[in-house]
Design an enzyme around this catalytic site. Sequence first.
Site, PDB file in Angstrom:
ATOM      1  N   ALA A 119       0.770  -1.241   0.000  1.00 47.16           N
ATOM      2  CA  ALA A 119       0.000   0.000   0.000  1.00 47.16           C
ATOM      3  C   ALA A 119       0.805   1.296   0.000  1.00 47.16           C
ATOM      4  O   ALA A 119       0.347   2.294  -0.560  1.00 47.16           O
ATOM      5  CB  ALA A 119      -0.945   0.006   1.208  1.00 47.16           C
ATOM      6  N   CYS A 239       4.619  -0.624 -12.474  1.00 49.85           N
ATOM      7  CA  CYS A 239       4.977   0.559 -13.261  1.00 49.85           C
ATOM      8  C   CYS A 239       6.260   0.267 -14.039  1.00 49.85           C
ATOM      9  O   CYS A 239       7.197   1.049 -14.034  1.00 49.85           O
ATOM     10  CB  CYS A 239       5.124   1.787 -12.370  1.00 49.85           C
ATOM     11  SG  CYS A 239       6.327   1.625 -11.034  1.00 49.85           S
TER      12      CYS A 239
END
EC number: 2.1.1.-
Length: 483
Positions: A119, A239
């Site tokens: 997170a 990413c």
Amino acid sequence: MSRYAVGAAAVRDYCARYRDLIDDWPAFAEVIVAPLPTCIWANPARISAAGLSDLLAGEGLVSQPMGWQPTGLRLAAGVRAGRHWWYCAGLAHAQEEASQLPVTLLDLAPGQRVLDLCAAPGGKTAQIAFALDNRGTLLANDFAPERIKALVGNLDRLGVVNAAVTCHDGANYPTAAGQFDRVLADVPCTSEGTLRRNPDQVRRLEGQPSERLAARQRALLRKAVQRCRPGGRVLYSTCTFAPEENEFVVADILAELDGRLNLLPLQVPGLTTAPGVTDWRGRRLDPALEQCLRLWPHQNDTGGFFVALLEKDRTLPCEPDAVVAAAEIEPGDREWLEWTNARFGLSSEAWSAWRIHRQTRRGLHLIAADLAAPAHPRPEGRGLFFQRTNVRPTKLTTAGALLFGPHAQCHRLELDAAQRDAFLGRKTLTPAPAQVRDLTPGQVLVTYRGFALGLAVWHRSGELESLFPRRWSGCTAGSDDAD
């Protein structure tokens, strides 16, 4: 040759390994070394995207709506969102446009139980929280203790009360936590998609082959699927550009589960995307992997991103529900609220959606009324730390002041722009008599343009003492998070 030119050449040379995967290499090669636009999203609990855009315009900042993401706005490259008052007030969060994609695709709705497995620093977690209407149960986990502080700081600033934070190895997240309707596995990766933001990292990437991370990524995705309820969904994202960390990982887990997991097709109206890769360096994958989604930087002037959405077979057996951690209060804890209610004119309605409980000797936390965090793994924190009780008189935290500001009926002090900057810089100032006409000495909620900024003390001498946190002073906390 300039230092920038050398860096640009190194970035292009590194990315050339993906040349055959990219539909327009010249466009990619130009964009990958160009500055990245600053992107933010409006906190829906405090302001609309249109309202935030108007506010920015009044500050001389031009913004454009993202289109595909209703709360998202684009600003010019180089704007440091975290240095502005509206960021400190929790009206917005800075998050790269591509990074806002995963939560949009999770198909979230209030009433769901959600796990964010990796997170920190918390931008996606906060997006999830507001998609759940800041109610119910959201578990925000991260493996690194040093990253938990940034995670909690962002959730507090934005006013998230439906999250419990855990610090645990995501690849071994315990069965005792129960199962979840939605699981986000935004896993650690080589981060090639962030080269526009930090081109110097190309030196690190050259010595870090993607295969080295793949085993960890498979373990995290495997655990995400285990913690997902039958019929629930798991979103896997990175990413990075490398198929070894993206399609290969998804393909391996699909093969392991042999029909118990389905890959769902993805599309985002208003966003140009590319399908998943199915042929890379001698390995051919099932054509179904084209249903994954890739975001190349030149397509929408963003960073790079990869997303796969998986649905677990609904005919599989469910696990038992988790044992819920008690939200305890001590004798007299509710009496602390009486002073706060009286000082700021808070009504009982202001508390109707929340519960208070005590986690530490320092004070009280506020959680969503229906937050049911599991007892194991033991939460590092639940909800928002809103009131200190280890001081006299008791006082709201800055996060508490931001949350309760709209509900306060008295002892509010509206500042002008110069006073606002002094307050955020922790400087003492002297308000004009008209500003303090209705105040009595003591704690006051400080506002600017009607939005709460935090807490101050107005002294009988006429001076206003800023209580804005030292660690937030200058509004730099979290300003560079791409998340």
